[in-house]
Scaffold this motif. Structure first.
Motif, PDB file in Angstrom:
ATOM      1  N   MET A   1       0.810  -1.163   0.000  1.00 33.39           N
ATOM      2  CA  MET A   1       0.000   0.000   0.000  1.00 33.39           C
ATOM      3  C   MET A   1       0.856   1.230   0.000  1.00 33.39           C
ATOM      4  N   LYS A   2       0.993   1.812  -1.087  1.00 33.70           N
ATOM      5  CA  LYS A   2       1.832   2.980  -1.260  1.00 33.70           C
ATOM      6  C   LYS A   2       1.208   4.119  -0.513  1.00 33.70           C
ATOM      7  N   LEU A   3       1.926   4.710   0.353  1.00 31.96           N
ATOM      8  CA  LEU A   3       1.322   5.608   1.278  1.00 31.96           C
ATOM      9  C   LEU A   3       2.034   6.944   1.290  1.00 31.96           C
ATOM     10  N   SER A   4       1.299   8.004   1.561  1.00 30.60           N
ATOM     11  CA  SER A   4       1.833   9.349   1.464  1.00 30.60           C
ATOM     12  C   SER A   4       2.889   9.608   2.528  1.00 30.60           C
ATOM     13  N   ARG A   5       3.866  10.442   2.185  1.00 31.46           N
ATOM     14  CA  ARG A   5       4.901  10.818   3.144  1.00 31.46           C
ATOM     15  C   ARG A   5       4.258  11.562   4.304  1.00 31.46           C
ATOM     16  N   LYS A   6       3.189  12.301   3.959  1.00 32.97           N
ATOM     17  CA  LYS A   6       2.480  13.065   4.987  1.00 32.97           C
ATOM     18  C   LYS A   6       2.057  12.169   6.124  1.00 32.97           C
ATOM     19  N   ASN A   7       1.679  10.965   5.814  1.00 32.05           N
ATOM     20  CA  ASN A   7       1.216  10.041   6.828  1.00 32.05           C
ATOM     21  C   ASN A   7       2.366   9.209   7.397  1.00 32.05           C
ATOM     22  N   GLY A 131     -18.536   4.659  12.140  1.00 32.88           N
ATOM     23  CA  GLY A 131     -17.825   3.532  11.569  1.00 32.88           C
ATOM     24  C   GLY A 131     -16.489   3.973  10.992  1.00 32.88           C
ATOM     25  N   VAL A 132     -15.433   3.204  11.255  1.00 35.10           N
ATOM     26  CA  VAL A 132     -14.102   3.511  10.723  1.00 35.10           C
ATOM     27  C   VAL A 132     -13.581   2.331   9.915  1.00 35.10           C
ATOM     28  N   ASN A 133     -12.729   2.648   8.951  1.00 36.84           N
ATOM     29  CA  ASN A 133     -12.148   1.647   8.055  1.00 36.84           C
ATOM     30  C   ASN A 133     -10.785   1.203   8.577  1.00 36.84           C
ATOM     31  N   LEU A 134     -10.647  -0.083   8.867  1.00 39.03           N
ATOM     32  CA  LEU A 134      -9.394  -0.635   9.358  1.00 39.03           C
ATOM     33  C   LEU A 134      -8.879  -1.648   8.348  1.00 39.03           C
ATOM     34  N   PRO A 135      -7.908  -1.294   7.508  1.00 39.77           N
ATOM     35  CA  PRO A 135      -7.404  -2.241   6.514  1.00 39.77           C
ATOM     36  C   PRO A 135      -6.824  -3.466   7.203  1.00 39.77           C
ATOM     37  N   MET A 136      -7.093  -4.646   6.630  1.00 38.29           N
ATOM     38  CA  MET A 136      -6.643  -5.866   7.284  1.00 38.29           C
ATOM     39  C   MET A 136      -5.875  -6.786   6.347  1.00 38.29           C
ATOM     40  N   VAL A 137      -6.144  -6.695   5.045  1.00 37.75           N
ATOM     41  CA  VAL A 137      -5.485  -7.598   4.100  1.00 37.75           C
ATOM     42  C   VAL A 137      -5.603  -7.040   2.687  1.00 37.75           C
ATOM     43  N   ALA A 359      -2.009 -10.902   0.595  1.00 37.85           N
ATOM     44  CA  ALA A 359      -0.806 -10.153   0.934  1.00 37.85           C
ATOM     45  C   ALA A 359      -0.974  -9.539   2.319  1.00 37.85           C
ATOM     46  N   PRO A 360      -0.104  -9.855   3.261  1.00 38.19           N
ATOM     47  CA  PRO A 360      -0.178  -9.237   4.591  1.00 38.19           C
ATOM     48  C   PRO A 360       0.005  -7.724   4.507  1.00 38.19           C
ATOM     49  N   LEU A 361      -0.461  -7.032   5.542  1.00 33.81           N
ATOM     50  CA  LEU A 361      -0.287  -5.588   5.595  1.00 33.81           C
ATOM     51  C   LEU A 361       1.193  -5.239   5.746  1.00 33.81           C
ATOM     52  N   PRO A 362       1.630  -4.130   5.159  1.00 34.11           N
ATOM     53  CA  PRO A 362       2.981  -3.657   5.432  1.00 34.11           C
ATOM     54  C   PRO A 362       3.094  -3.282   6.906  1.00 34.11           C
ATOM     55  N   ALA A 363       4.295  -3.344   7.438  1.00 30.98           N
ATOM     56  CA  ALA A 363       4.510  -3.210   8.874  1.00 30.98           C
ATOM     57  C   ALA A 363       3.944  -1.908   9.446  1.00 30.98           C
ATOM     58  N   GLU A 364       4.141  -0.797   8.741  1.00 33.84           N
ATOM     59  CA  GLU A 364       3.727   0.491   9.310  1.00 33.84           C
ATOM     60  C   GLU A 364       2.211   0.660   9.311  1.00 33.84           C
ATOM     61  N   ILE A 365       1.542   0.112   8.291  1.00 29.59           N
ATOM     62  CA  ILE A 365       0.072   0.154   8.282  1.00 29.59           C
ATOM     63  C   ILE A 365      -0.458  -0.737   9.392  1.00 29.59           C
ATOM     64  N   ALA A 366       0.109  -1.940   9.532  1.00 26.98           N
ATOM     65  CA  ALA A 366      -0.322  -2.845  10.592  1.00 26.98           C
ATOM     66  C   ALA A 366      -0.145  -2.187  11.957  1.00 26.98           C
TER      67      ALA A 366
END
Length: 377
Positions: A1-7, A131-137, A359-366
């Motif tokens: 999951m390509k993620l913004s530097r901001k985050n 309700g919130v979105n929690l990515p899991m996989v 695909a497991p979550l990347p470490a920082e998202i997890a």
């Protein structure tokens, strides 16, 4: 999951994903909790699961895309936590969100983030919260097909859009032949299968086609319901996979684990990269590396890039979320909800995903999701 530097989340984290071949757990429904049939793996996994007051029954529903992963998680969690039953109904993302917003389930599985109106609706159930979105996989959406004599097939976004929109109806159409110059394409009529239920898998395919083949796919990319006329409808990813497997000339879309389980051939996607890209968890991870976090606060919704031309990046991907109330959960089920989600996002829970073709979550998202789950109230 390509993620913004901001985050503070870098694509390099995604690149570090350890993804193995897409294997489907064949015995995830077993009632044998002794751990004797799997070389002790389950016993070891169960010993690392923290039950933290979990008790009774936890109801959930939604995405069929994550069913194989959910079956495995539920089996391990129930083996570790005596007297706990997690009942997950794989009825599609739309159905799961409906049940969640009606207060019928503690959490919903969805292959797409909540829409603004769905968040607003959730506030009626999540007293004082939402309700919130929690990515899991994450993982690839495979385009599966059955065409005797054609073992390798390449399509691009335009041809896929025209096939599912009924504009290309024969397998030897010139557009398909151009992409497959050495294949012996028959004049067989194309039998296109799609989901009959509302689905985040459908929505993610639609977003891909709307982004990568905008001139050929004019439908609402936000729709979870199949928008195009014609074709054959089937319930759930398993129903579409069965239809493709049983029908000569068929094509359909479903998560890679269903293709692997049924030994269904999958399409390589011509993206503009040097070579067409195969549907694998590793290649999907490369595309997910183009995602950005769009959620704020305790919401970790992601925005995916469906037009990536990176070498080896498979562009038709989805991320499955577990949707729960950040506040206002039912007191009687809250401990079980938190314990279960703590397990699914834990190192132990994520490690088993590759066994089921995800695909497991990347470490920082997890890590971000792990910090949020204990705060649910």
């Amino acid at each position: 999951m390509k993620l913004s530097r901001k985050n503070g989340l870098r694509a390099s984290a995604i690149g570090a994903l350890v993804v193995s071949g897409a294997l489907v757990l064949s015995a995830c429904g077993s009632d044998d909790n002794s751990g004797n049939t799997d070389g002790g793996k389950k016993t070891a996994a169960a010993s690392n699961i923290k039950c933290d007051g979990a008790k009774g029954q936890l109801l959930a529903a939604g995405s069929t895309a994550q069913k194989n992963a959910m079956d495995l998680w539920v089996k391990n969690f129930q083996a570790a936590c005596d007297g706990v039953e997690v009942n997950y109904q794989a009825i599609g993302s739309g159905g799961g969100i409906t049940k969640f917003n009606q207060g019928q389930v503690s959490f919903a599985g969805s292959d797409s983030a909540l829409k603004d109106e769905e968040v607003a609706e959730s506030q009626k159930i999540c007293k004082g919260g939402k309700g919130v979105n929690l990515p899991m996989v994450g993982g690839p959406i495979a385009i599966g097909y059955k065409l005797n004599g054609v073992d390798n097939l390449v399509l691009d976004a335009s041809t896929i859009a025209k096939i599912f929109d009924g504009k290309i109806t024969k397998w030897n159409d010139a557009a398909i032949a151009k992409l497959n110059p050495t294949a012996k394409l028959p004049a067989t009529t194309i039998q296109a299968f799609h989901r009959s239920d509302e689905s985040g898998t459908t929505q993610n395919l639609g977003k891909y086609l709307s982004s990568a083949a905008a001139a050929d796919w004019k439908y609402d990319p936000k729709s979870k319901a199949w928008p195009a006329p014609g074709g054959q409808a089937a319930n759930g990813s398993s129903g579409v996979a069965t239809g493709v497997k049983d029908t000569e000339g068929a094509i359909g879309y479903f998560e890679l684990s269903y293709a692997t389980a049924s030994k269904i051939s999958t399409v390589d996607i011509a993206t503009g990269a040097a070579a067409p890209v195969k549907a694998t968890t590793e290649n999907a991870s490369k595309a997910i590396a183009a995602a950005k976090v769009k959620g704020t606060g305790n919401d970790v919704a992601l925005s995916l890039d469906y037009t990536t031309k990176a070498e080896g990046a498979y562009p038709i991907v989805l991320v499955t979320y577990e949707i729960a109330c950040d506040k206002g959960n039912k007191a009687e089920t809250l401990p079980t909800l938190k314990a279960f989600l703590n397990y699914t996002v834990s190192d132990e829970g994520q490690k088993v995903l590759s066994e089921a073709g995800y695909a497991p979550l990347p470490a920082e998202i997890a890590a971000k999701v792990r910090a949020i789950v204990p705060t649910l109230s």
